[in-house]
Design a protein around this motif. Structure first.
Motif, short mmCIF file in Angstrom:
data_model
loop_
_atom_site.label_atom_id
_atom_site.label_comp_id
_atom_site.label_asym_id
_atom_site.label_seq_id
_atom_site.Cartn_x
_atom_site.Cartn_y
_atom_site.Cartn_z
N TRP A 17 -4.92 12.04 -42.36
CA TRP A 17 -6.32 12.25 -42.75
C TRP A 17 -6.34 13.34 -43.78
O TRP A 17 -5.80 14.42 -43.59
CB TRP A 17 -7.16 12.64 -41.54
N GLU A 72 -8.46 4.79 -43.73
CA GLU A 72 -9.69 4.59 -42.98
C GLU A 72 -10.37 3.28 -43.37
O GLU A 72 -10.89 2.56 -42.52
CB GLU A 72 -10.65 5.76 -43.19
N LEU A 86 -5.39 5.26 -31.72
CA LEU A 86 -5.84 6.19 -32.76
C LEU A 86 -6.41 7.45 -32.12
O LEU A 86 -6.99 7.40 -31.03
CB LEU A 86 -6.92 5.56 -33.63
N TRP A 89 -10.90 11.52 -33.03
CA TRP A 89 -11.65 11.89 -34.23
C TRP A 89 -11.64 10.76 -35.25
O TRP A 89 -12.62 10.54 -35.95
CB TRP A 89 -11.11 13.19 -34.86
N GLN A 90 -10.53 10.04 -35.32
CA GLN A 90 -10.44 8.95 -36.29
C GLN A 90 -11.26 7.75 -35.84
O GLN A 90 -11.95 7.12 -36.64
CB GLN A 90 -8.98 8.56 -36.51
N ARG A 91 -11.23 7.45 -34.55
CA ARG A 91 -12.06 6.36 -34.03
C ARG A 91 -13.54 6.67 -34.23
O ARG A 91 -14.34 5.79 -34.49
CB ARG A 91 -11.77 6.11 -32.55
N LEU A 94 -14.73 5.81 -37.91
CA LEU A 94 -14.58 4.44 -38.41
C LEU A 94 -15.89 3.64 -38.43
O LEU A 94 -16.09 2.85 -39.37
CB LEU A 94 -13.48 3.70 -37.64
#
Length: 189
Positions: A17, A72, A86, A89-91, A94
């Protein structure tokens, strides 16, 4: 034009990220918007911080600026929203990325290829009053590694403040032209 058209890339994705150089724009994880009219300086800084793997879109109705990495974008389009492997924070970001990619309200900001920094370095060099300075700067932008050599030379010569002021002004003009074309209201300060 949907933002998706400029974000799709097919390049190798990196499992990293990128926080985007602490730009004062709104990121997907914040879920906030810049009210219209947008601040020109914020949009110019967002454009100036983009690279081959980072892209930004602005919402024409709200002024929200969202910076999205290639990774992303790929995850949002290929079911990564439900991928439990994942990080949380990434989920969490999205769904916003998917919204940006599918919404007609978002338009892609120009990328680093549309803002021709090489020509800008050339113009800055030619505008120097001292012929020796002109020559040294023009020599620094010839061949591979021109951007690094130019910036190193600018620092060595002690004219970095002049260069960055020149670059910032050009970025703001470039951003203003873009915002006008897209009909997005902005203020300078």
């Amino acid at each position: 034009m949907k933002c998706q058209r400029l974000i799709e890339s097919g390049k190798t994705l990196h499992a990293v990220w990128f926080p985007v150089l602490q730009l004062p724009v709104r990121y997907p994880m914040e879920g906030k918007s810049m009210p219209l009219p947008v601040l020109l300086k914020d949009v110019a800084e967002a454009i100036g911080g983009l690279n081959e793997e980072l892209h930004a879109c602005i919402n024409r109705r709200t002024g929200e600026v969202v910076v999205i990495s290639d990774e992303e974008s790929w995850l949002a389009e290929n079911g990564g929203i439900d991928d439990e492997s994942l990080p949380a924070w990434q989920r969490d970001i999205l769904p916003k990325v998917k919204e940006v990619l599918e919404s007609e309200d978002f338009v892609a900001l120009p990328d680093q290829f549309e803002f021709d920094e090489y020509r800008l370095m050339q113009r800055f060099s030619l505008e120097q009053e001292d012929p020796g300075t002109q020559e040294e700067l023009l020599d620094s932008i010839r061949g591979r590694g021109a951007f690094r050599r130019f910036k190193n030379r600018v620092y060595e010569m002690g004219i970095e403040k002049a260069w960055f002021a020149y670059r910032d002004q050009a970025l703001e003009q470039f951003a203003a032209d873009f915002l006008r074309r897209e009909g997005i209201p902005f203020v300078e300060e």
